[in-house]
Design an enzyme around this catalytic site. Structure first.
Site, PDB file in Angstrom:
ATOM      1  N   HIS A 466       0.822  -1.209   0.000  1.00 49.97           N
ATOM      2  CA  HIS A 466       0.000   0.000   0.000  1.00 49.97           C
ATOM      3  C   HIS A 466       0.855   1.258   0.000  1.00 49.97           C
ATOM      4  CE1 HIS A 466      -3.820  -2.182   1.494  1.00 49.97           C
ATOM      5  NE2 HIS A 466      -3.801  -2.039   0.195  1.00 49.97           N
ATOM      6  N   ARG A 576     -19.888  11.581  -9.399  1.00 49.17           N
ATOM      7  CA  ARG A 576     -20.440  10.369  -8.774  1.00 49.17           C
ATOM      8  C   ARG A 576     -21.362  10.812  -7.637  1.00 49.17           C
ATOM      9  NH1 ARG A 576     -14.866   8.302 -10.043  1.00 49.17           N
ATOM     10  NH2 ARG A 576     -15.118   6.249 -11.030  1.00 49.17           N
ATOM     11  N   ARG A 612     -24.038  11.684 -12.541  1.00 51.52           N
ATOM     12  CA  ARG A 612     -24.526  10.310 -12.616  1.00 51.52           C
ATOM     13  C   ARG A 612     -25.520  10.069 -11.487  1.00 51.52           C
ATOM     14  NH1 ARG A 612     -20.263   5.492 -12.125  1.00 51.52           N
ATOM     15  NH2 ARG A 612     -20.275   6.017  -9.917  1.00 51.52           N
ATOM     16  N   GLU A 706     -21.179  -0.081 -19.203  1.00 60.38           N
ATOM     17  CA  GLU A 706     -20.332  -0.727 -18.200  1.00 60.38           C
ATOM     18  C   GLU A 706     -20.444  -2.246 -18.244  1.00 60.38           C
ATOM     19  OE1 GLU A 706     -19.956   1.820 -14.384  1.00 60.38           O
ATOM     20  OE2 GLU A 706     -22.064   1.841 -14.939  1.00 60.38           O
ATOM     21  N   ASN A 729     -13.894   0.799 -15.818  1.00 57.69           N
ATOM     22  CA  ASN A 729     -13.606   0.012 -14.607  1.00 57.69           C
ATOM     23  C   ASN A 729     -14.531  -1.200 -14.554  1.00 57.69           C
ATOM     24  OD1 ASN A 729     -12.062   2.257 -14.060  1.00 57.69           O
ATOM     25  ND2 ASN A 729     -13.509   3.129 -12.616  1.00 57.69           N
ATOM     26  N   ASP A 730     -15.823  -0.929 -14.705  1.00 60.42           N
ATOM     27  CA  ASP A 730     -16.767  -2.043 -14.642  1.00 60.42           C
ATOM     28  C   ASP A 730     -16.780  -2.844 -15.932  1.00 60.42           C
ATOM     29  OD1 ASP A 730     -17.971  -2.291 -12.073  1.00 60.42           O
ATOM     30  OD2 ASP A 730     -18.830  -0.305 -12.372  1.00 60.42           O
ATOM     31  N   ARG A 740     -12.940  -6.272  -9.756  1.00 63.72           N
ATOM     32  CA  ARG A 740     -12.069  -5.091  -9.716  1.00 63.72           C
ATOM     33  C   ARG A 740     -11.513  -4.835  -8.323  1.00 63.72           C
ATOM     34  NH1 ARG A 740     -16.217  -0.080 -10.913  1.00 63.72           N
ATOM     35  NH2 ARG A 740     -14.895   1.202  -9.610  1.00 63.72           N
ATOM     36  N   CYS A 776     -15.272   7.471 -19.057  1.00 62.65           N
ATOM     37  CA  CYS A 776     -15.051   8.094 -17.754  1.00 62.65           C
ATOM     38  C   CYS A 776     -14.433   7.126 -16.741  1.00 62.65           C
ATOM     39  CB  CYS A 776     -16.352   8.669 -17.201  1.00 62.65           C
ATOM     40  SG  CYS A 776     -17.616   7.424 -16.944  1.00 62.65           S
TER      41      CYS A 776
END
Ligand code: PEP
Ligand code: MG
Length: 859
Positions: A466, A576, A612, A706, A729-730, A740, A776
């Site tokens: 991390h 978002r 969104r 997505e 991403n999705d 993910r 996006c």
């Protein structure tokens, strides 16, 4: 091994993380003196045969094996680096010379913990030491990628010309030599001996009289034969060389075999310095975050908060512990929300992971046991986490071991809650400090980073930890796994001006004034380039072939909208809205929502803002919604599917959205749409509400792409929508069936997979002539990917605000038409790694060198 006449596939001998051979921190491997190949940082404790063959060499110290295939190819598997010095400790060989093995057969078992403690690294090279007329193809595996045991790793093909066995004529020379190498004639000196023979064009033979009186002999052309001599320090040898340069070759060989080896594992793990040995006063490490820095070296070490040893009774201490855990949990939750709001997704995920760990009943139970033995809550927590840290470090699993710093973080946080002492303050860092530490916990890194150091060097850690993620997210150059010598060296060099070259994996502790001046100039040039990109950030991004691409920003709410405007974004491509719904007891009212949306619009001063609608479900949950728990939430009721069960949420949100002015700049976007009916239904509701509210204008309405079904049916969606925006991403997660959230799949869940690219292409094709398409997802912020997206026909990119200048700058250098010509070839490739490689090569050829360098480093 698939052993056809023309190709030879080598399987991964162990699960592990890929390290290119040239990045192995050992110059003999990195300079390819032993041969070409690849290395793995192991995630298991048993080494297997990568192909069928005969075991032709087993090191006396069990750390190296050579296999010879039927086709004559010889492969060396070298378990760890400097493992010869362990003298076989911690390694159990399972084969011996002469054994026939099949691909996947175990060769040796090892205790990763013992090796990690005794060797300089567990990185295990697999090297083709004798190619025998075969040629290694470039590996498709990227640095940092995780491969599983038995997965195809390398492919060799037959070369057109068979290699001839070199026979040297000319004078013959001989020389007796006493071996002075403490670790004997192992792989490294054997490789050098072979190199000497090749450089001098001689046939070089090593002879040794063994204890039985027999004379063993090996030609230096064969590494396995040399290693099989099993020569130890003090052995008397006879070297014979034949060829015009026989004497010179013997001089070099004698020098090699009679000069004690110096520690070399700290050579630079980089492509550009492969053949170079570290200069005096330099230390090497793995690049966790690339970059260059120059500044005073500062050692960093904080002690743990003081806590009493003895407790005041089980009930009292247990209650104290629970309270401390609760407080830390709350602080982490707050930090997570804050990070998410600021778009710092890496931090947010780390805080969430820490919170989950804090709730681990085993850790709490272990601490409870110590309290039961009479210890204070603070001491009990310390003991419990010490034990867990030892267990993780000893697991032999790199990913788990990389989490030790996280555990230390939790240890410190909870102990601080239970300590009466003032927390030790972080020393003030001088300007441009290069901070050296044994390890840093994530929160220590965040604290250190707030003082803007120029760079970080850690003795421990890994590139997947991390701390590495956080350093990358902040753009702080960082080297990890530098070894204990870093700390000793740091004591001597504290305050000195040092150079951190986190591009070539080295820290120069005593750079010359010329070196300092050179590096300072390189840093200046880069700053200048970044500033130029920033200065032009408010200008439009127009490609070389004249396409104007909107580069917008992804934000979490109105607070970040200003940031987006300042970054030069052409609008907001994704707000978002779910962040407004988090950390509350009930959904925000229509007024609260409307104020937030209005503030975002105003901050953008008339530029378009895509908001969104609530995207909840799977990884994003609202406590007050009480969604039923289902076995597979990622495939359950989420995103736009939620409206069927919670129409009131949509109703309120749509009203709030319709309340903003001017409605012309507002774009409403629906998440997780899988069929056009969902979009039609929202359009219908929007219309009814707009009429009820007496509105003339209407906002634009779009859908996210997505899921594969949306991409494949893009045409029907595009007919109904005013715009489409691809959530990579999705889309990547659902196309590749790779979670993910799963860190072990991160490296493989790559948007550049040809399947994902084909879906993006299908979306653009489907939308053509109907509506614009944006992207996006996070991929839009990666310059390499962004260029390809534009070449695929995407009209708009939405990225983190900080990425806007760089993405615009990259687009301005792109000939999208020329790259579009490459697309059929890219889509026909096997996997994401191949696409990345091909794309980088194309960009490098067409003057995008900077983009390829940074992007590849990031991978
Ligand atoms: C995406 O899936 O790419 C996207 C932008 O949505 P989120 O990351 O919020 O799921
Ligand atoms: Mg999404």
């Amino acid at each position: 091994m698939s052993d056809s006449n023309q190709s030879l596939t080598l399987q991964a001998p162990i699960s592990g993380v890929v390290v290119p051979l040239i990045a192995v921190p050992d110059p003999v491997f990195a300079s390819l003196t032993l041969g070409e190949g690849i290395a793995l940082d192991p995630l298991g404790e048993c080494l297997h045969a990568p192909c069928d063959g005969e075991v032709v060499q087993c090191a006396r110290t069990h750390h190296a094996f050579t296999l010879k295939t039927k086709a004559g190819v010889e492969l060396l598997l070298h378990l760890g680096l400097d493992t010869v010095e362990l003298n076989g400790k911690g390694i159990e060989p399972l084969v011996s010379v002469g054994d026939q093995v099949r691909a996947g057969d175990p060769l040796c078992r090892f205790d990763a913990d013992a090796l990690a403690r005794g060797a300089s690294a567990l990185i295990t090279p697999l090297v083709i030491t004798e190619a025998a007329g075969w040629q290694l193809l470039p590996s498709k595996h990227r640095e940092g990628e995780r491969v599983s045991l038995g997965e195809p790793l390398l492919v060799l093909t037959r070369t057109a010309v068979e290699q001839s066995n070199r026979r040297a004529d000319g004078p013959l020379a001989e020389r007796p030599v006493t071996l002075a190498l403490a670790s004997g004639l192992h792989a490294r000196p054997a490789a050098r001996l072979r190199a000497i023979a090749r450089e001098h064009s001689v046939s070089l033979t090593v002879q040794h009289e063994c204890s039985t009186g027999n004379i063993d002999s090996a030609n230096a052309d064969s590494l396995s034969a040399l290693m099989n001599l099993g020569l130890v320090e003090g052995a008397t040898l006879r070297l014979t060389a034949q060829g015009e340069a026989a004497e010179a070759a013997l001089d070099a060989a004698e020098r090699l075999l009679t000069t004690p080896e110096v520690e070399e594992h700290s050579a630079p793990p980089s492509a550009t310095l492969t053949a170079a040995v570290l200069n005096k006063g330099e230390l090497a490490g793995l690049v966790a975050s690339p970059g260059l820095a120059i500044g005073p070296l500062v050692s960093y070490q904080l002690s743990l908060p003081a806590v009493p040893l003895v407790g005041e009774g089980e009930a009292v201490e247990m209650a104290r512990l629970e309270e401390a855990l609760l407080r830390v949990g709350e602080a982490l939750a707050q930090a997570e929300v804050q990070a998410t709001r600021q778009g710092q997704s890496a931090e947010a995920e780390i805080f969430a992971a820490h919170r989950a760990w804090l709730e681990d009943p085993d850790l709490v139970a272990a601490a409870g046991d110590h309290i039961g033995e009479g210890h204070s809550a603070g001491h009990a927590w310390r003991e419990a986490l010490d034990a867990e840290a030892v267990r993780l470090a000893a697991s032999g699993n790199m990913l788990l071991a990389a989490r030790v710093a996280d555990l230390r973080d939790l240890q410190r946080r909870v102990m601080a809650e239970l300590s009466d002492d003032q927390q030790e303050a972080l020393p003030e860092l001088p300007k441009n400090a290069i901070v050296v530490a044994e390890e840093l916990t994530p929160s220590e890194l965040v604290a250190v980073a707030s003082q803007r150091p120029a760079g970080l060097c850690l003795a421990g850690g890994g590139t997947t930890s991390h701390v590495a993620i956080l350093a990358r997210a902040r753009g702080i150059p960082c080297l990890v796994a530098m070894g204990a010598s870093l700390i000793d060296a740091a004591h001597r060099a504290t305050g000195e001006s040092v150079i951190l070259d986190a591009e070539n994996g080295r820290l120069a502790l005593t750079p010359s004034p010329t070196q300092r001046a050179e590096v300072a100039e390189r840093i200046d040039t880069r700053l200048h380039e970044a500033e130029r990109a920033k200065a032009l950030a408010h200008e439009p991004a127009i490609t070389l072939d004249g396409r104007k691409i909107e580069v917008c920003a992804n934000i979490g709410g109105a607070a970040e909208a200003r940031l987006a405007a300042d970054s030069g974004a052409d609008g907001v491509g994704l707000l978002r809205s779910e962040f407004l719904f988090l950390e509350r007891d009930s959904a925000p009212s229509e007024i609260t929502q409307c104020d937030e949306y209005q503030a975002a619009l105003e901050a953008l001063g008339g530029k378009p803002v895509i908001i969104r609608t609530l995207d909840i479900g799977a990884d994003k949950q609202l406590p007050y919604l009480r969604l039923p728990s289902v076995p597979n939430p990622a495939l359950g009721v989420r995103g736009a599917r939620l409206w069927a069960s919670h129409p009131e949420l949509l109703e309120t949100q749509l009203r709030a959205l319709l309340g903003v002015t001017p409605l012309e700049t507002l774009h409403i976007m629906l998440p997780m749409v899988s069929e056009v009916g969902e979009l039609r239904e929202v359009r219908r509701r929007l219309e009814v509400l707009a009429c009820e509210m007496g509105l003339d204008a209407r906002p634009r309405l779009g859908a996210m792409i997505e899921v594969p079904s949306a991409a494949l049916c893009a045409r029907s969606l595009a007919v109904e929508a005013d715009f489409l925006s691809i959530g990579t991403n999705d889309l990547t997660q659902y196309t590749l069936a790779m979670d993910r959230e799963d860190p072990t799949l991160t490296a493989r869940a790559d948007v550049l997979h040809p399947a994902v690219l084909r879906l993006i292409q299908a979306t653009v094709d489907g939308a053509q002539g109907h509506c614009p398409v944006g992207v996006c997802g996070a991929a839009a912020g990666d310059e390499l990917v962004a260029l390809l997206l534009v070449a695929l026909g995407v009209d708009e990119l939405s990225v983190e605000p900080a990425r806007v200048p760089a993405v615009k700058a990259a687009l301005r250098c792109l000939n999208a038409t020329a790259l579009a010509d490459e697309i059929p070839e890219l889509l026909a490739l096997d996997d994401a790694a191949a696409v990345r490689q091909h794309l980088s090569a194309w960009l490098a050829q067409t003057n995008h060198t900077d983009i390829t360098t940074t992007t590849l480093e990031r991978c």
